[in-house]
Enzyme design. Structure first.
Site, PDB file in Angstrom:
ATOM      1  N   HIS A   1      12.299   1.319   0.193  1.00 50.98           N
ATOM      2  CA  HIS A   1      11.475   2.497   0.188  1.00 50.98           C
ATOM      3  C   HIS A   1      11.463   3.362   1.594  1.00 50.98           C
ATOM      4  CE1 HIS A   1       8.858   1.750  -3.500  1.00 50.98           C
ATOM      5  NE2 HIS A   1      10.068   1.844  -3.680  1.00 50.98           N
TER       6      HIS A   1
ATOM      7  N   PHE B   1       0.888  -1.303  -0.257  1.00 50.97           N
ATOM      8  CA  PHE B   1       0.119   0.006   0.109  1.00 50.97           C
ATOM      9  C   PHE B   1       0.954   1.172  -0.130  1.00 50.97           C
ATOM     10  CE2 PHE B   1      -1.900   3.714   1.958  1.00 50.97           C
ATOM     11  CZ  PHE B   1      -3.046   3.573   1.611  1.00 50.97           C
ATOM     12  N   GLU B   2       0.870   1.777  -0.925  1.00 52.07           N
ATOM     13  CA  GLU B   2       1.541   3.143  -1.166  1.00 52.07           C
ATOM     14  C   GLU B   2       0.830   4.401  -1.755  1.00 52.07           C
ATOM     15  OE1 GLU B   2       5.373   2.666  -3.046  1.00 52.07           O
ATOM     16  OE2 GLU B   2       6.472   2.611  -1.249  1.00 52.07           O
ATOM     17  N   ILE B   3       0.956   5.432  -1.363  1.00 52.71           N
ATOM     18  CA  ILE B   3       0.409   6.588  -2.141  1.00 52.71           C
ATOM     19  C   ILE B   3       1.306   7.728  -2.238  1.00 52.71           C
ATOM     20  CG2 ILE B   3      -1.375   8.456  -2.283  1.00 52.71           C
ATOM     21  CD1 ILE B   3      -3.253   6.625  -0.797  1.00 52.71           C
TER      22      ILE B   3
END
Ligand SMILES: Nc1nc2c(ncn2[C@@H]2O[C@H](COP(=O)(O)OP(=O)(O)OP(=O)(O)O)[C@@H](O)[C@H]2O)c(=O)[nH]1
Ligand SMILES: [Mg+2]
Length: 506
Positions: free
Chosen positions: A403, A366-368
């Protein structure tokens, strides 16, 4: 039933159309005006202005001369122009009026959870919490119509939902899409971009297109982004696959898994298709979205100058990246000018081991985030450094810890956002925010809930003294109840992470 002294609102005096005499008058004076005799009303409608009353002839003359002037100076093209201009003004004004009167929706039971920021230079930045208070009413939803006046043209962020997925994962992809469309994207219509190391089948394309009214794109990962680089020794890589398989590091024995982690770490943002995009939301097959999201997350990121958003911060299996921290520390020492002056790495370091990496990671499925951040010089140099050392193949460097370290080194905390309000599940990791009834279809979980799901508590891996998310949030989140001790809690069968003053359900 209307009484004679209170005429029907819709009645037409003397057969003419009903019009209040004074549009700004109070209702009582409006009614009293209407109680005038029908003769008065008809006079109001049919009598020319007072100045011309005595001279009907000059009134008619004026009317004719005005009309002839209009005819003389007006062509059909001018009329069309005039009408277009009026239509344009109406289009601009009506939504502006509605936008200004739009309700500010409360955030209901959910209160945004922010980290305690390290002391900064005192500069005042954007206020994401205020933004949410003012914009959590689907104000920018496509379905609410035009927003041009208040927002101007081209103000929609250039953003996409992106997914690396195999043809064989169609069912799982459909599951993720259905929920995200239902909870959010049907209101915002951001495009879907699917990536694959081989061409998508027609079946995959048709089935996914069928689930959204947003645009869908199907892109192939360039070969050079998905092959063993020439500086990697193939024999050594094969040994590593066997070793990682033997010790049971998750999917570490799959060649494709190594390509995938490397692609997600350093290549997805270089795909030519994403050149024109600024923000992305990473979506995996077979995940769940439990809550309605009532605001445009991409606008939220952009307007508040946020670069990275996550919703789980948990422990990773350190056996998959034995050399990652040493290499990262060496990188930082060799490139001090690239580290952000307000970077906060403390939450990732274990003070009891002289500042080793504590293996906490933003769970990156999950990444925005901002694509420009990844494309930046700092991240690029870091990725190159790790890649050249071979850690994506000789070990199993995951995109999550890579990340995480990159975000922590190159961004201040004020540009990182905890999307606690987005209820989400990936496999056994499951996150549900406090919420008002009807907003989410899940039972709220504590912020600590997923802390050691990927690394069993029994594993010999050293654990941080606080859960990863609390390490990140800092401040009051780390305060322990008086008299509590980890050893004491464990002696009574606890896991040693229940001594907090803040329970984690807030
Ligand atoms: N096209 C393509 N996609 C892949 C490949 N390997 C992984 N992916 C995708 O990359 C993402 C992550 O892969 P997963 O196998 O789910 O990795 P993971 O999330 O670490 O592992 P799980 O916890 O088992 O889900 C998923 O969206 C996969 O569909 C591959 O070889 N080809
Ligand atoms: Mg997965």
């Amino acid at each position: 039933m209307n009484t004679p002294s209170m005429p029907n609102r819709n009645s037409k005096p003397n057969g003419g159309p009903y019009t209040p005499l004074h549009s700004t008058s109070s209702s009582s004076s409006r009614w009293s005006s209407h109680s005038a005799s029908s003769t008065d009303s008809s006079r109001f409608w049919r009598t020319p202005p007072k100045a011309l009353k005595q001279n009907t002839h000059s009134w008619n003359t004026l009317r004719l001369s005005l009309w002839s002037r209009v005819c003389k100076h007006t062509s059909p093209r001018r009329i069309a122009f005039f009408l277009t201009a009026i239509a344009f003004i109406v289009v601009l004004c009506i939504p502006a009026a509605t936008t200004h009167t739009a309700d500010v929706t409360s955030l209901t039971a959910y209160q945004p959870t922010r980290p305690y920021m390290p002391a900064t230079t005192g500069q005042k930045g954007p206020d994401p919490v205020k933004w949410l208070e003012q914009n959590s009413d689907n104000k920018y939803a496509v379905s609410t119509g035009f927003h041009l006046p208040s927002l101007g043209w081209n103000t929609r962020p250039r953003a996409a939902l992106i997914s690396l997925v195999r043809n064989s994962e169609l069912e799982g992809m459909m599951q993720s899409m259905r929920q995200l469309e239902l909870r959010w994207n049907s209101k915002y219509q951001y495009p879907w971009v699917f990536f694959n190391d081989e061409p998508f089948t027609e079946e995959f394309k048709a089935a996914t297109r069928n689930l959204t009214s947003a645009k869908c794109y199907y892109e192939i990962v360039p070969k050079e982004h998905w092959t063993l680089p020439d500086w990697i020794d193939e024999g050594r890589f094969m040994n590593s696959l066997e070793y990682l398989g033997t010790i049971g590091v998750g999917k570490g024995w799959l060649v494709s898994y190594h390509h995938m982690c490397r692609w997600n770490s350093g290549f997805f943002y270089k795909h030519p298709f994403l050149r024109d995009y600024d923000f992305y939301w990473r979506v995996e097959p077979d995940v769940h979205y439990f809550c309605d999201i009532d605001y445009d997350v991409f606008r939220f990121m952009r307007d508040n100058k946020l670069k990275y958003g996550f919703n789980m911060n948990i422990l990773d299996d350190a056996r998959s990246f034995p050399s990652l921290w040493t290499r990262t520390r060496n990188f930082a020492a060799a490139h001090p000018h690239l580290i952000h002056p307000e970077a906060d790495l403390d939450w990732l370091l274990d003070p009891t081991s002289g500042g080793e990496y504590n293996n906490c990671q933003f769970f990156s499925n999950f990444e925005i985030g901002s694509l420009d951040f990844w494309r930046g010089e700092e991240n690029e140099a870091y990725f190159e450094w790790l890649d050249k050392a071979g850690g994506f193949y000789y070990e199993r460097f995951g995109d999550a810890p890579v990340h995480t370290l990159s975000v922590a080194m190159f961004l201040p905390k004020s540009e990182i956002w905890f999307f606690r309000d987005i209820g989400y599940q990936h496999d056994i990791n499951h996150h549900c925010p406090p919420h008002r009834e009807g907003k989410c279809s899940c039972q709220p979980t504590s912020v600590d809930a997923n802390f050691y799901k990927l690394v069993p508590l029994e594993s010999p891996q050293k654990k941080p003294s606080d859960t990863c998310i609390r390490q990140f949030l800092g401040g009051d989140w780390l305060k322990k109840k008086e008299g509590w001790s980890m050893v004491g809690e464990k002696a009574f069968g606890g896991d040693g992470y229940h001594g907090y003053e803040l329970s984690g359900d807030e």
